[in-house]
Scaffold this active site. Sequence first.
Site, PDB file in Angstrom:
ATOM      1  CG  ASN A 201      -2.024   0.975   1.191  1.00 32.21           C
ATOM      2  OD1 ASN A 201      -2.795   1.005   0.236  1.00 32.21           O
ATOM      3  ND2 ASN A 201      -2.134   1.802   2.216  1.00 32.21           N
TER       4      ASN A 201
ATOM      5  CG  ASN B 241       0.467   5.757   0.820  1.00 24.49           C
ATOM      6  OD1 ASN B 241      -0.222   5.289  -0.066  1.00 24.49           O
ATOM      7  ND2 ASN B 241       0.554   7.053   1.041  1.00 24.49           N
ATOM      8  CB  THR B 242       1.442   1.015   5.612  1.00 26.57           C
ATOM      9  OG1 THR B 242       1.365   2.152   6.466  1.00 26.57           O
ATOM     10  CG2 THR B 242       2.143  -0.094   6.356  1.00 26.57           C
ATOM     11  CB  THR B 243       4.945  -1.833   2.115  1.00 26.18           C
ATOM     12  OG1 THR B 243       4.543  -1.041   0.989  1.00 26.18           O
ATOM     13  CG2 THR B 243       5.238  -3.245   1.646  1.00 26.18           C
TER      14      THR B 243
ATOM     15  N   GLY C  31       4.062   3.466   6.728  1.00 25.46           N
ATOM     16  CA  GLY C  31       4.214   2.820   8.026  1.00 25.46           C
ATOM     17  C   GLY C  31       4.889   1.478   7.908  1.00 25.46           C
TER      18      GLY C  31
END
Length: 462
Positions: free
Chosen positions: A222, A273-275, A314
């Site tokens: 994301n 956003n985050t992965t 994040g």
Amino acid sequence: MTKSFLSLALALAITAGPAAAQTPAPTPPDSQAPLKPLVNTGGKALTFDWPMLKIGTAEYAEGPTGVTVFSFDKKVMAAVDVRGGAPGTVNTDLARLGYPTSDFDAVVFAGGSAYGLESTTAVASALKDDGKNTGNWDSIAVALGAIIFDYGDRRLNEIYPDKKLATAAYHAVQPGVFRNGAAGAGRMTMTGYFFGCKAHSGQGGAFRQIGDLKIAVFTVVNAYGVVVDRDGKLAACYNDPSWPADLKVNDLMKNLPESRKAGWGTPSGPMRNTTISLVVVNQKMDPADLQRLAMQVHTSMARGIQPFSTMSDGDALYAVSTGEIEADKGISDSVEIGAIASDLMWDAILNSVPPQDPLPVITPQPPVPEKALAGYTGDYRFSNFVTVSVTEKDGKLYGQATGAKKAFNVPLDQAVELEPMGAGTFAVPGRYPTVLDFNQSGTLVMNPGLWKQTGLKQKAKK
């Protein structure tokens, strides 16, 4: 519900006695109580042989949003590496302590931003309720967890993965099956906001076995940055019309900051956003090696996502050792294991990308009958925060969002013409797909398909 209404309801319950107090309360307007979890569906199945590692997914299609649960047959050792500037995690401090003990039972990924953290504690509770763990100090269920932000302009409602959804995902776990694409926690993820791409993404996994050694990697992408393939091309992006057809990520990166300005595209402001990722190996590893494995693989992900681990991300990665084989049965060099896992992680990133919705093709259409246009007009409520008002004027249909935010290409500040595409379907031209479908009575479906948003027509006020 207003304070005056709440006070009145409380007063009536007190004066009416026990019978009145037991009357069920009405369902709130945006209650999740009616929602039904869909388990182990969507995406494309990746299968592998690893009985100890079990995976389950569950989603609310109405969001859409979801949960992915990784469960282990026994407690495992874990380490964590957090890189992003906006992480949302559970039990990471325990994973950072570096104890040479197996303390963890599950890893849980979820949508819903901070609200989705409920999913992690729900899985831990389910482990106890099912009798796998107890209340004894050496048997407390411990789940690691992380969330991604799947709100904002990704969807028009605020449904989140709750305890019911997480418990359904946990009870659906099965060995050796992971769903690549728009499934589980990756059900409503997007990438590339940094360059205005706003492409759909999902969750991805990859697996490799070398002799007795097993390595599996999983990621929910994301990211603020764009997903990049091994040739340097953008794996998914709604390109700005001014971009050349053969554009590569290097063209965007080396031309910063100009590549984010008008003419190169006009990306949105800072997003959330985050992965979130997981590496699992079946080989025994000491805490230091496991921690370095997490850091090495996490660092490698900057090849497949550019830019990576920004202030708007994040990003967090968990590394797990199930401890099923000794080092002499696998690969003794932990750096070599990290290199193999890093290569697999790039595959997982690419496997997360689902087919993209095409831009609507608008061709000349016959005039829409006045009766049909009149039937389409009205206010369509998507949530407590988004309503789309559809009006008719001079034989044309117009849409305008009301509430807290716009509805994709339907703006807040003015009405925009809805251009007919076919029977009951209209579109708003732009860089990103915006299709409005009125074919279901009493509803407006925006962007019908995998990521559809459904609004209910409101009764006209008398």
